[in-house]
Design a protein around this motif. Structure first.
Motif, PDB file in Angstrom:
ATOM      1  N   THR A  81      12.701   3.173  -8.254  1.00  0.00           N
ATOM      2  CA  THR A  81      11.559   2.559  -8.926  1.00  0.00           C
ATOM      3  C   THR A  81      11.171   3.360 -10.169  1.00  0.00           C
ATOM      4  O   THR A  81      11.121   2.826 -11.281  1.00  0.00           O
ATOM      5  CB  THR A  81      10.363   2.477  -7.951  1.00  0.00           C
ATOM      6  OG1 THR A  81      10.797   1.796  -6.783  1.00  0.00           O
ATOM      7  CG2 THR A  81       9.190   1.738  -8.585  1.00  0.00           C
ATOM      8  N   THR A  82      10.885   4.638  -9.981  1.00  0.00           N
ATOM      9  CA  THR A  82      10.391   5.456 -11.095  1.00  0.00           C
ATOM     10  C   THR A  82      11.384   5.501 -12.256  1.00  0.00           C
ATOM     11  O   THR A  82      11.013   5.310 -13.412  1.00  0.00           O
ATOM     12  CB  THR A  82      10.090   6.889 -10.600  1.00  0.00           C
ATOM     13  OG1 THR A  82       9.154   6.813  -9.531  1.00  0.00           O
ATOM     14  CG2 THR A  82       9.514   7.734 -11.709  1.00  0.00           C
ATOM     15  N   CYS A 114       0.813  -1.228   0.000  1.00  0.00           N
ATOM     16  CA  CYS A 114       0.000   0.000   0.000  1.00  0.00           C
ATOM     17  C   CYS A 114       0.841   1.270   0.000  1.00  0.00           C
ATOM     18  O   CYS A 114       0.333   2.353   0.284  1.00  0.00           O
ATOM     19  CB  CYS A 114      -0.937   0.004   1.205  1.00  0.00           C
ATOM     20  SG  CYS A 114      -2.037  -1.407   1.242  1.00  0.00           S
ATOM     21  N   HIS A 115       2.130   1.154  -0.285  1.00  0.00           N
ATOM     22  CA  HIS A 115       3.025   2.328  -0.313  1.00  0.00           C
ATOM     23  C   HIS A 115       2.945   3.095   1.019  1.00  0.00           C
ATOM     24  O   HIS A 115       2.778   4.310   1.047  1.00  0.00           O
ATOM     25  CB  HIS A 115       2.661   3.241  -1.490  1.00  0.00           C
ATOM     26  CG  HIS A 115       3.650   4.330  -1.757  1.00  0.00           C
ATOM     27  ND1 HIS A 115       4.998   4.192  -1.542  1.00  0.00           N
ATOM     28  CD2 HIS A 115       3.485   5.590  -2.239  1.00  0.00           C
ATOM     29  CE1 HIS A 115       5.606   5.315  -1.875  1.00  0.00           C
ATOM     30  NE2 HIS A 115       4.722   6.190  -2.300  1.00  0.00           N
ATOM     31  N   GLY A 116       3.083   2.324   2.108  1.00  0.00           N
ATOM     32  CA  GLY A 116       2.997   2.937   3.431  1.00  0.00           C
ATOM     33  C   GLY A 116       4.300   3.551   3.901  1.00  0.00           C
ATOM     34  O   GLY A 116       4.424   3.882   5.086  1.00  0.00           O
ATOM     35  N   GLN A 129       2.187   2.748 -14.592  1.00  0.00           N
ATOM     36  CA  GLN A 129       1.693   1.702 -13.679  1.00  0.00           C
ATOM     37  C   GLN A 129       2.147   1.976 -12.239  1.00  0.00           C
ATOM     38  O   GLN A 129       3.239   2.478 -12.017  1.00  0.00           O
ATOM     39  CB  GLN A 129       2.249   0.330 -14.088  1.00  0.00           C
ATOM     40  CG  GLN A 129       1.909  -0.089 -15.509  1.00  0.00           C
ATOM     41  CD  GLN A 129       0.415  -0.167 -15.750  1.00  0.00           C
ATOM     42  OE1 GLN A 129      -0.319  -0.739 -14.940  1.00  0.00           O
ATOM     43  NE2 GLN A 129      -0.054   0.427 -16.845  1.00  0.00           N
ATOM     44  N   SER A 130       1.313   1.578 -11.299  1.00  0.00           N
ATOM     45  CA  SER A 130       1.677   1.706  -9.885  1.00  0.00           C
ATOM     46  C   SER A 130       2.554   0.534  -9.466  1.00  0.00           C
ATOM     47  O   SER A 130       2.152  -0.326  -8.681  1.00  0.00           O
ATOM     48  CB  SER A 130       0.411   1.770  -9.024  1.00  0.00           C
ATOM     49  OG  SER A 130      -0.237   3.005  -9.216  1.00  0.00           O
ATOM     50  N   VAL A 131       3.753   0.507 -10.014  1.00  0.00           N
ATOM     51  CA  VAL A 131       4.701  -0.559  -9.698  1.00  0.00           C
ATOM     52  C   VAL A 131       5.126  -0.420  -8.236  1.00  0.00           C
ATOM     53  O   VAL A 131       5.434   0.678  -7.779  1.00  0.00           O
ATOM     54  CB  VAL A 131       5.948  -0.438 -10.614  1.00  0.00           C
ATOM     55  CG1 VAL A 131       6.980  -1.496 -10.267  1.00  0.00           C
ATOM     56  CG2 VAL A 131       5.536  -0.520 -12.080  1.00  0.00           C
ATOM     57  N   LYS A 132       5.117  -1.506  -7.502  1.00  0.00           N
ATOM     58  CA  LYS A 132       5.549  -1.467  -6.095  1.00  0.00           C
ATOM     59  C   LYS A 132       7.029  -1.117  -6.021  1.00  0.00           C
ATOM     60  O   LYS A 132       7.810  -1.485  -6.895  1.00  0.00           O
ATOM     61  CB  LYS A 132       5.308  -2.823  -5.424  1.00  0.00           C
ATOM     62  CG  LYS A 132       3.864  -3.296  -5.516  1.00  0.00           C
ATOM     63  CD  LYS A 132       2.934  -2.462  -4.645  1.00  0.00           C
ATOM     64  CE  LYS A 132       1.511  -2.977  -4.717  1.00  0.00           C
ATOM     65  NZ  LYS A 132       0.664  -2.240  -5.681  1.00  0.00           N
TER      66      LYS A 132
END
Lengths: 160, 795
Positions: B521-522, A94-96, B9-12
């Motif tokens: 990440t980005t 959840c990107h906490g 995308q919302s890549v972790k």
């Protein structure tokens, strides 16, 4: 100097410490467990939160000598057999976390919170995390992370 | 773009694994062989003369290795800490830039609480602290001045003898003042606000930490530092402070626990541990306490302003006139002079077509710690002023705040078909659609229903309020030639090196620096997509001046717009060379090839060669184009054509308790347009964090110096940081208007949340009070229950 014996993350350690040594400093300096962070000098920020005999405590507000004979878990000992604890997984999912500095203490507090209240409301979570500061996330995704972990723990899903 | 498997995308995050398992490596986690520890002897007074420093007894204490005082520094001849920006007086006089010594010497004066006079180095930190307490300094306490306006008045104590009136500079921008005066005079309505934008403490949770390490054998220095910009620190420290050769110094910025601006600047302690490690031939670590962080990390904001906005009878803005006193603290910090000037005055057009604008600004020395860039840096101050005026004007004129804004908005323009928008205050906006974000936010609010609910609440004796705020910011400050003309002592480009390894794996070296933003990440998402390879095959390296060619670092929401664009430039060079190699292998012309899905294909055929095979060929060039160099490694420097201009609309809904004045934030809506988005999850996270800081300023935070210059709330027990239960879940959405002048079309998201949110919250409280008949114009931030209650009683 005083002799202490503590069990940290399952391993027994014996050391001579100055009586004034804080548990946080003992963990960081003598055991090199640097995942426990120090963010303030008034026991306000919660970055140094660890578990002592199963309860979340701020390790900057405890002397190392007080931990003599206790069982301690730090962030380094939270994952078991290479499996992240659901709270750790939730923070990633959840990107906490952003800079990561408050994260370890935040996770240790959240684990204790869920141990005591497996089904918390949003308000329970926010109150439960009052003792931990985060300057990066605005807490939004931290709350979501804890909610995610609560669900995961209910389903007994252990995510790698 | 070859494909977009990752971009958008919302890549972790790649970096999370080490942080959630306690394996992050912050400066204070690093222990070097033979390391010693430093503690400082600091001034307990805001302004005091050092009569004598006695350290002989302390030097004999257990574990003490060395003590250096201001007198040692003075004798060594090493310089003070410079500022990175020059703003001269309007009459052409040079900016006052008094020296900022590393330690205060005998007969000199300390100029703020915590100004250091000596450093004690010992075998352990506890021993260093014990001995620092034993250093005896004889002080002569002198009167202090802490308020920017009062410091400029006749008879005020001087911070520096060389700066009469405590002025570092004065400055103006905009249309001729006579035209602005006339336009205000001719206005049907003028809304006036005298207000204070209070002083903020950045409060990154990781305190600053430095390790200086001089290696006698190689005559090289290493500095580990919790910084946002390692190369900038190296340049400032080597060239301007210590006079040591830059190529003999390696600066490392390992994991950094938040910055919010406060870790941009070169601090005295960085130079001191580096210098002293050469004297004692051992590594020295210093990590500040939280008390020191409160006293010493450069603060933010601190403006005293008078603002007037004129309107014609229909509600069109006719003019804006501002006079501001900006507190700079005792010394000019790295970007101190530019924050209230070119990052503030230039934003006063806002989103409006205001035809006449003038700002007059005074940069003022006081006996307080330096004020410098704090998340938003100048832009929140400009936005606060504009958006408070706009909502207050609506209340005063009986107009709707949404309609009033729409009436005055600059029409949409994309910066490609339609030109950029030239403001009255120097900037040219790149692209914008201001109606779009406002309308979306108002829709999320369900405005019509809210006003009904508000009316009903008022009838039941409850105070509900809504506050609007629209904003524009200028990010990725550039180009170098322009900032140079405006007084910058540095260029504002970024570097990136893309090294394709023989096996087709990629290492990227960026001069940008992550302290929570998720560059690993980005940036990897961009590289992986452009090369059509898995993200796991990309590694992002930053924060090491030996590994990375050069860099200007991370601040002003510049990492992706400037640093990311530099990466794209190097990627393009790789692909261009790769096409030559591929063409040779496939026996065709480079123009006959197309690159997609990680391979070069001869157009219209199934003949292709993969990215990895081309990389291998570049390093084993047996069958290879004649005259082409082997290898696959490209560096680029990207100097943008313009700033980028993110914008957005924020709305706060509050409830004010009539009995106590306590404000409860019920909803917070943010619709931001930061251009193209590479990782929505990370961008949302940036917005959330900014919102918390902006809301914190509105409701909770603020540094308070007493009249003697003591910081009265210099701890977490006294300074109200936002906690989890002070904030609601945020309602965040976005619009996308690409930036027309950088290859990614991105604008920057780091500061947006902190810029729009503060006035939205204050406007909402004022609106709530008006709904109950309390016609309060302004309440000084932070809007504590007591302040709101008092404002209601005084009404």
């Amino acid at each position: 100097m005083t002799q202490i014996t503590v069990k940290v993350n399952g391993k027994v350690h014996s050391h001579e410490v100055e009586p004034r040594t804080l548990l946080a400093h003992y963990l960081r300096e003598q055991l090199s467990l640097t995942g426990t962070h120090i963010g303030c000098d008034t026991s306000s920020c919660g970055s140094c939160t660890i578990h002592m005999d199963g309860m979340a405590v701020k390790s900057c507000s405890i002397l190392a000598v007080q931990a003599d004979g206790c069982e301690i878990t730090t962030i380094e000992g939270l994952a078991t057999d290479g499996q992240l604890h659901p709270v750790q997984a939730g923070f990633k999912e959840c990107h906490g976390l952003q800079c990561g500095f408050c994260t370890t203490g935040m996770i240790m507090t959240a684990v204790d919170l869920l141990n005591q209240n497996p089904d918390p409301t949003e308000s329970d979570i926010r109150h439960g995390l009052e003792g931990n500061f985060c300057r990066c996330t605005g807490y939004h995704n931290i709350v979501r992370s804890v909610q995610w972990a609560a669900e995961a723990m209910k389903k007994e899903i252990m995510v790698e | 773009m070859s494909n977009t498997k990752y971009i958008g995308q919302s890549v972790k995050r790649v970096e999370d694994k080490r942080f959630i398992t306690g394996k992050g490596r912050y400066t204070d986690d690093i222990k070097l062989v033979g390391m010693t520890y430093a503690a400082f002897v600091r001034s307990p007074y805001a302004h005091a003369k050092v009569l004598s420093i006695e350290s002989a007894e302390a030097l004999e204490m257990p574990g003490v290795v060395a003590i250096f005082t201001g007198d040692d520094i003075k004798a060594s001849g090493i310089g003070g800490v410079p500022t990175g920006w020059v703003i001269n007086f309007r009459n052409g006089d040079t900016m006052k830039e008094p020296p900022h010594p590393l330690l205060i010497a005998t007969s000199s004066t300390a100029k703020h609480i915590g100004d250091p006079v000596a450093v004690v180095i010992a075998e352990t930190y506890a021993q260093a602290v014990d001995a620092a307490e034993a250093v005896v300094v004889d002080w002569e306490d002198l009167p202090a001045v802490t308020d920017a306006f009062k410091a400029t008045q006749d008879g005020a104590t001087l911070v520096h003898d060389s700066a009469p009136g405590n002025l570092a500079f004065d400055w103006e921008l905009g249309n001729p003042i006579s035209e602005v005066d006339a336009a205000i005079e001719a206005s049907a309505h003028v809304t006036t606000l005298d207000f204070i934008n209070q002083r903020m403490v950045p409060n990154a949770i990781e305190p600053r930490s430095y390790i200086g390490h001089y290696d006698e054998a190689t005559d090289k220095y290493t500095l580990y530092t919790s910084t946002q910009n390692p190369h900038l620190i190296r340049l400032l420290m080597c060239a301007f402070v210590l006079g040591i050769p830059e190529h003999k110094v390696r600066v490392l910025g390992p994991d950094v626990g938040g910055g919010f601006g406060s870790k941009i600047f070169h601090y005295t302690e960085e130079a001191l541990v580096t210098w002293a490690s050469q004297k004692i031939k051992r590594p020295i670590k210093w990590t500040e306490t939280r008390s020191e962080a409160f006293m010493l990390d450069a603060h933010g904001r601190d403006h005293v302003s008078k603002a007037e906005m004129g309107f014609d009878a229909e509600g069109n803005v006719t003019a804006l006139r501002i006079k501001t006193y900006a507190n700079l603290g005792a010394y000019l910090s790295t970007f101190g002079p530019v924050v209230p000037t070119f990052l503030h005055g230039t934003l006063l057009q806002g989103l409006y077509t205001t035809p006449k604008i003038h700002i007059e600004l005074y940069g003022v020395f006081t006996h307080t710690v330096a004020v410098d860039a704090y998340r938003g840096a100048g832009r929140p101050e400009a936005t606060y002023l504009l958006e408070r005026l706009m909502d207050l004007a609506a209340l005063e004129m009986g107009k709707d705040p949404v309609e009033l804004r729409k009436r005055n908005f600059i029409p949409a323009f994309d910066g490609v078909e339609q030109p950029g928008y030239q403001t009255q205050v120097a900037l040219q906006y790149d692209s914008g659609n201001y109606h779009g974000v406002l309308e979306r936010a108002v829709e999320m609010l369900d405005y019509g229903n809210f006003r009904k609910e508000q009316k009903e609440a008022a009838q039941n004796g409850k105070l509900l309020g809504v506050g609007f705020s629209t904003y524009i910011e200028a990010c990725g400050i550039a180009p170098s030639a322009v900032v140079g003309a405006l007084g910058a002592r540095a260029g504002l480009y970024e570097s990136a090196q893309v090294r394709v390894q023989p096996t087709g794996k990629v290492s990227v070296f960026s001069g940008s620096h992550s302290h929570g933003q998720g560059h690993e990440t980005t940036f990897a998402q961009i590289v992986a997509d452009k090369f059509g390879i898995p993200m796991e095959d990309v590694d992002i390296v930053h924060g090491d001046s030996d590994a990375v060619a050069f860099g200007m670092g991370t601040y002003g929401s510049r990492s992706l717009a400037v640093g990311g664009s530099a990466i794209v430039k190097s990627i393009d060079k790789v692909l261009e060379k790769g096409a030559k190699i591929a063409a040779h292998k496939l026996e065709c012309a480079a123009d006959d090839l197309e690159f997609a899905e990680g391979k070069w294909t001869v157009k219209g055929t199934d003949q292709s060669i993969s990215f990895g095979d081309v990389a291998l060929t570049a390093y084993i060039p047996h069958v290879y184009p004649e005259g082409l160099e082997p290898g696959m490694d490209f560096s680029s420097f990207y100097d943008p054509a313009n700033f980028t201009y993110p914008f957005g609309c924020h709305i706060a809904v509050v409830e004010v308790d009539k009995e106590t004045g306590k404000v409860r934030l019920r909803r917070f809506i943010a619709v931001d347009d930061v251009g193209n988005v590479i990782n929505p999850m990370i961008v949302d996270g940036q917005i959330h964090g900014g919102l918390a800081q902006g809301i914190g300023q509105a409701l909770l935070e603020g540094a308070i110096y007493d009249e003697n210059g003591q910081l009265t709330n210099g701890s977490y027990m006294d300074y109200a940081m936002p906690r989890a239960d002070d904030l609601p879940m945020f309602e965040v959405d976005r619009q996308i208007t690409p930036c027309p002048h950088n290859p990614l079309g991105v604008k920057g998201a780091g500061e947006a949340g902190c810029i729009g949110s503060t006035p939205a919250v204050v406007n909402a409280v004022i609106d709530a009070l008006w709904s109950g008949g309390y016609q309060v114009k302004d309440i000084a931030m932070p809007l504590t229950g007591e302040r709101v209650w008092r404002a209601m009683q005084n009404n």
